[in-house]
Design an enzyme around this catalytic site. Structure first.
Site, PDB file in Angstrom:
ATOM      1  N   LYS A  20      30.307   9.462  17.403  1.00 28.00           N
ATOM      2  CA  LYS A  20      29.278  10.299  16.777  1.00 28.00           C
ATOM      3  C   LYS A  20      29.136   9.979  15.286  1.00 28.00           C
ATOM      4  CE  LYS A  20      26.401  13.473  15.786  1.00 28.00           C
ATOM      5  NZ  LYS A  20      25.008  13.429  16.168  1.00 28.00           N
TER       6      LYS A  20
ATOM      7  N   CYS B 153      22.861  16.819   9.289  1.00 25.12           N
ATOM      8  CA  CYS B 153      23.871  15.922   9.863  1.00 25.12           C
ATOM      9  C   CYS B 153      24.229  14.719   8.996  1.00 25.12           C
ATOM     10  CB  CYS B 153      23.416  15.456  11.239  1.00 25.12           C
ATOM     11  SG  CYS B 153      23.366  16.800  12.430  1.00 25.12           S
TER      12      CYS B 153
HETATM   13  N1  LIG Z   1      21.435  20.250  14.168  1.00 25.66           N
HETATM   14  C1  LIG Z   1      21.473  19.029  14.661  1.00 25.66           C
HETATM   15  O1  LIG Z   1      20.463  18.324  14.694  1.00 25.66           O
HETATM   16  C2  LIG Z   1      22.752  18.484  15.252  1.00 25.66           C
HETATM   17  C3  LIG Z   1      22.683  17.319  16.030  1.00 25.66           C
HETATM   18  C4  LIG Z   1      23.858  16.821  16.574  1.00 25.66           C
HETATM   19  C5  LIG Z   1      25.075  17.442  16.290  1.00 25.66           C
HETATM   20  N2  LIG Z   1      25.121  18.541  15.503  1.00 25.66           N
HETATM   21  C6  LIG Z   1      26.418  19.186  15.260  1.00 25.66           C
HETATM   22  O2  LIG Z   1      26.510  20.333  16.097  1.00 25.66           O
HETATM   23  C7  LIG Z   1      27.230  21.376  15.442  1.00 25.66           C
HETATM   24  C8  LIG Z   1      26.373  22.632  15.374  1.00 25.66           C
HETATM   25  O3  LIG Z   1      25.238  22.340  14.577  1.00 25.66           O
HETATM   26  P1  LIG Z   1      23.979  23.322  14.533  1.00 25.66           P
HETATM   27  O4  LIG Z   1      22.950  22.633  13.698  1.00 25.66           O
HETATM   28  O5  LIG Z   1      23.651  23.777  15.908  1.00 25.66           O
HETATM   29  O6  LIG Z   1      24.627  24.554  13.700  1.00 25.66           O
HETATM   30  P2  LIG Z   1      23.986  25.981  13.407  1.00 25.66           P
HETATM   31  O7  LIG Z   1      24.479  26.360  12.063  1.00 25.66           O
HETATM   32  O8  LIG Z   1      22.518  25.941  13.668  1.00 25.66           O
HETATM   33  O9  LIG Z   1      24.651  26.932  14.508  1.00 25.66           O
HETATM   34  C9  LIG Z   1      26.007  27.230  14.566  1.00 25.66           C
HETATM   35  C10 LIG Z   1      26.149  28.615  15.195  1.00 25.66           C
HETATM   36  O10 LIG Z   1      27.529  28.865  15.468  1.00 25.66           O
HETATM   37  C11 LIG Z   1      27.779  30.253  15.267  1.00 25.66           C
HETATM   38  N3  LIG Z   1      29.203  30.492  15.148  1.00 25.66           N
HETATM   39  C12 LIG Z   1      30.048  30.193  14.132  1.00 25.66           C
HETATM   40  N4  LIG Z   1      31.298  30.551  14.432  1.00 25.66           N
HETATM   41  C13 LIG Z   1      31.285  31.086  15.661  1.00 25.66           C
HETATM   42  C14 LIG Z   1      32.282  31.631  16.510  1.00 25.66           C
HETATM   43  N5  LIG Z   1      33.567  31.676  16.146  1.00 25.66           N
HETATM   44  N6  LIG Z   1      31.909  32.102  17.711  1.00 25.66           N
HETATM   45  C15 LIG Z   1      30.614  32.058  18.091  1.00 25.66           C
HETATM   46  N7  LIG Z   1      29.628  31.546  17.330  1.00 25.66           N
HETATM   47  C16 LIG Z   1      29.964  31.067  16.125  1.00 25.66           C
HETATM   48  C17 LIG Z   1      26.955  30.581  14.031  1.00 25.66           C
HETATM   49  O11 LIG Z   1      26.725  31.970  13.900  1.00 25.66           O
HETATM   50  C18 LIG Z   1      25.680  29.761  14.300  1.00 25.66           C
HETATM   51  O12 LIG Z   1      24.724  30.533  14.976  1.00 25.66           O
HETATM   52  C19 LIG Z   1      27.635  20.813  14.076  1.00 25.66           C
HETATM   53  O13 LIG Z   1      28.915  20.261  14.172  1.00 25.66           O
HETATM   54  C20 LIG Z   1      26.612  19.707  13.849  1.00 25.66           C
HETATM   55  O14 LIG Z   1      27.098  18.704  13.008  1.00 25.66           O
HETATM   56  C21 LIG Z   1      23.969  19.096  14.984  1.00 25.66           C
END
Ligand SMILES: NC(=O)c1ccc[n+]([C@@H]2O[C@H](COP(=O)([O-])OP(=O)(O)OC[C@H]3O[C@@H](n4cnc5c(N)ncnc54)[C@H](O)[C@@H]3O)[C@@H](O)[C@H]2O)c1
Length: 446
Positions: A210, A266
Site C-alpha cells: 500500500k 493519503c
Molecule cells: N480516503 C481514502 O481515499 C483512502 C483510500 C485508501 C486508504 N485509506 C486509508 O483508510 C483509513 C481510513 O481512511 P478514511 O479516509 O476512511 O478515514 P475517515 O477519517 O474518513 O474515517 C475514519 C472513521 O473512523 C472512526 N473511528 C475512529 N476510531 C474509531 C474506533 N475506535 N471505533 C470506531 N470508529 C472509529 C472515525 O470516527 C471516522 O468516522 C486510513 O488509514 C486511510 O489512510 C483512505
C-alpha cells in the site's frame, strides 16, 4: 456471511456499501454517535458519487446497518474490517491509536472465531501489534478464542471509490492462515469474477504494498512537476513532453499531469509515514524525501506566479479562486493545495473570493469567514483582479470566456491545472499562466 466494518468514514462506508451490494450482511460501526445517527436517518457524511443511493438501497433491503455498539455488531460475525483513520503523528509516523483501540475492542467483545482484517493504511509490523492488543484483552478475560489477522489495504480513489471497489485493478491480501485465505477468497469472489485478481501474500508485504503504491504515484506527480518547472525555464511545453513520454508503454499516461502538487488524505501522510518507517530501520528513502520537497514547493507555485504578475503588490488585490477540493468529484480538502494558496494570499493581504461545486461547506471549516464564498463561479469574478484555477472540476473546462473577461478587473488567469489552451487564452485577450509552459511572451502585459 455477516461482517463488521469498524470506522465509517470514506473507506468504511464504501467498503460496507459495496459488500452489502453483493448480498453480504454488513454492520458498520463508528464511535462518532452523531455520524451514526445521521447515517441511520439516511444522511451520508461525505460526498462520493453513487454512495448515497447504494447505502439507502441496502439499508432498505436490511443488509446494511449502522451502530456505535461493536459488541452487538460482533454477534455471529466471522470477519471484522478495521477502517479507522491513521493520521500522521507529530513525527510523521502513522498514529495507530485508533487501529489498536479497535483491536482491543475486538478482544473485549468477541465470543467466537474472528478474522480481523486491517484495511486502514498501516506501517509494516502493525498486524503484530493488532494481534498483541487483541490477545491481551482475551487474556484479561481469561478466555481462549481462536482468531486470525489479515491485511487488506484499500486502493480506492475518492471521487471514483464505488467503481474502484466493485471493479478493482487488484485486491491485495496479506494472510498467515488457510482459514483466513478461504474467508477472504469467498468475500471477494463477487468482485473478481471479471478476472480482477486477488493477490495473496504475507502480511508484511501487503502492508508495504500500500505504501509503495501511493509513494510511486506521488513520485510520478512530483517528477512531472519538477520536469514542468524546467520546461518553463528552457521554453519546452510540458503538455507535449507528457504526451511524448506517456506514449511509451513502460511509462504510461496516467499521473503525469503537471499541477500545483498532490494533496488529499493519503499521499502526503503515506509518503511521510514510509520515510519514517525507513528511518526507524536506519534507512534513508532519498527519492521520497525529494518527492516531498518538490511537492511542498509546488504548492507555492501559483501564489508565486500571482505575486510576480502584480510585481509583489498583492495587498488589497482581490483574487477569485475556482476549486478548493484537493481533486474533482470530492469535497475532501485534507492537505489540498488550496489550503496553502489561500493561506499565502491572506498573509500577503489579498481578498479571496472562492467557488467550488461541492466543497464550500468543507472549506468553511478550514477558512471560516476569512474568505468570501460564492454559489456561482462567475460571481467570484466581479471586481476580482485575477482568476486562479485550483481544482480541475469539469464545469471549469469551457467557461464563457467573454463573461470572464468582462467581469475581471485585469484579464489574468492562473491555471494551476493546465485545463486551458494558451492560444485560445491569447485570442480571448487574457494574460495566461499555467504550469510547465512559458506563456509570458503570449501575454498582453509583456
Ligand atoms: N480516503 C481514502 O481515499 C483512502 C483510500 C485508501 C486508504 N485509506 C486509508 O483508510 C483509513 C481510513 O481512511 P478514511 O479516509 O476512511 O478515514 P475517515 O477519517 O474518513 O474515517 C475514519 C472513521 O473512523 C472512526 N473511528 C475512529 N476510531 C474509531 C474506533 N475506535 N471505533 C470506531 N470508529 C472509529 C472515525 O470516527 C471516522 O468516522 C486510513 O488509514 C486511510 O489512510 C483512505
Amino acid at each position: 456471511m455477516k461482517i463488521v466494518i469498524v470506522g465509517s468514514g470514506y473507506v468504511g462506508l464504501v467498503t460496507g456499501a459495496c459488500f452489502s451490494e453483493v448480498g453480504i450482511d454488513v454492520t458498520c460501526v463508528d464511535i462518532d454517535r452523531n455520524k451514526i445517527d445521521n447515517l441511520n436517518k439516511g444522511i451520508i457524511p461525505i460526498y462520493e458519487p453513487g454512495l448515497e443511493d447504494m447505502i439507502t438501497r441496502n439499508m432498505k433491503k436490511g443488509r446494511l446497518s449502522f451502530t456505535t455498539n461493536i459488541a452487538e455488531a460482533l454477534k455471529d460475525s466471522e470477519v471484522l474490517f478495521i477502517s479507522v483513520g491513521t493520521p500522521p503523528d507529530e513525527d510523521g509516523s502513522a498514529d495507530l491509536k485508533y487501529v489498536l483501540a479497535v483491536a482491543r475492542d475486538c478482544g473485549k467483545h468477541m465470543n467466537d472465531y474472528l478474522l480481523v482484517v486491517t484495511k486502514s493504511t498501516v506501517p509494516v509490523g502493525t498486524s503484530i501489534k493488532v494481534k498483541q492488543a487483541l490477545q491481551e484483552e482475551l487474556d484479561k478475560r481469561n478466555i481462549d478464542i481462536e482468531f486470525d489477522v489479515a491485511s487488506n489495504p484499500e486502493f480506492l480513489k475518492e471521487g471514483a471509490a464505488i467503481d474502484d471497489f466493485l471493479k478493482p485493478d487488484r485486491i491485495v491480501v496479506g494472510i498467515e492462515s488457510e482459514r483466513a485465505e478461504d474467508l477472504m477468497k469467498s468475500l471477494y469472489k463477487p468482485f473478481t469474477l471479471n478476472g480482477h485478481p486477488v493477490i495473496f501474500m504475507d502480511i508484511i508485504s501487503a502492508e508495504m504494498t500500500k505504501y509503495a503504491a501511493n509513494s510511486m504515484l506521488a513520485t510520478k506527480i512530483s517528477f512531472i512537476n519538477d520536469i514542468a518547472n524546467l520546461c518553463e525555464i528552457v521554453g519546452a511545453d510540458i503538455n507535449k513532453v507528457r504526451k511524448g513520454i506517456g506514449s511509451d508503454s513502460r511509462i504510461g499516461h496516467k499521473f503525469l499531469y503537471a499541477g500545483i502538487g498532490y494533496g488529499g488524505s493519503c499521499f502526503p501522510k503515506d509518503v511521510q509515514a514510509l520515510i519514517k518507517t525507513a528511518s526507524e530501520f536506519n534507512y534513508e528513502l532519498r527519492v521520497l524525501k525529494a518527492v516531498e520537497a518538490v511537492n511542498k514547493d509546488q504548492k507555492l507555485i501559483l501564489f508565486n506566479k500571482i505575486t510576480n504578475y502584480f510585481k509583489g503588490a498583492i495587498k488589497g488585490k482581490t483574487i477569485a479562486l475556482w476549486g478548493l477540493s484537493f481533486k474533482p468529484q470530492t469535497d475532501d480538502m485534507r492537505e489540498a493545495p488550496s489550503l496553502d494558496v489561500v493561506k499565502n494570499l491572506l498573509e500577503a493581504g489579498a481578498i479571496v473570493k472562492a467557488y467550488d461545486p461541492i466543497a464550500i461547506n468543507e472549506a468553511k471549516h478550514h477558512f471560516g469567514d476569512t474568505i468570501l464564498y460564492y454559489e456561482d463561479q462567475y460571481e467570484t469574478l466581479i471586481d476580482a483582479d485575477c482568476l486562479a484555477i485550483l481544482t480541475e472540476w469539469p464545469e471549469f473546462k469551457i467557461p464563457n470566456f467573454k463573461i470572464v473577461r468582462k467581469l475581471l478587473n485585469t484579464p489574468a488567469i492562473f491555471d494551476g491545472r493546465n485545463i486551458y489552451d494558451r492560444e485560445e487564452m491569447k485570442e480571448n485577450g487574457f494574460d495566461y499562466f499555467c504550469i510547465g509552459i512559458d506563456t509570458s511572451k503570449n501575454n498582453v502585459k509583456s
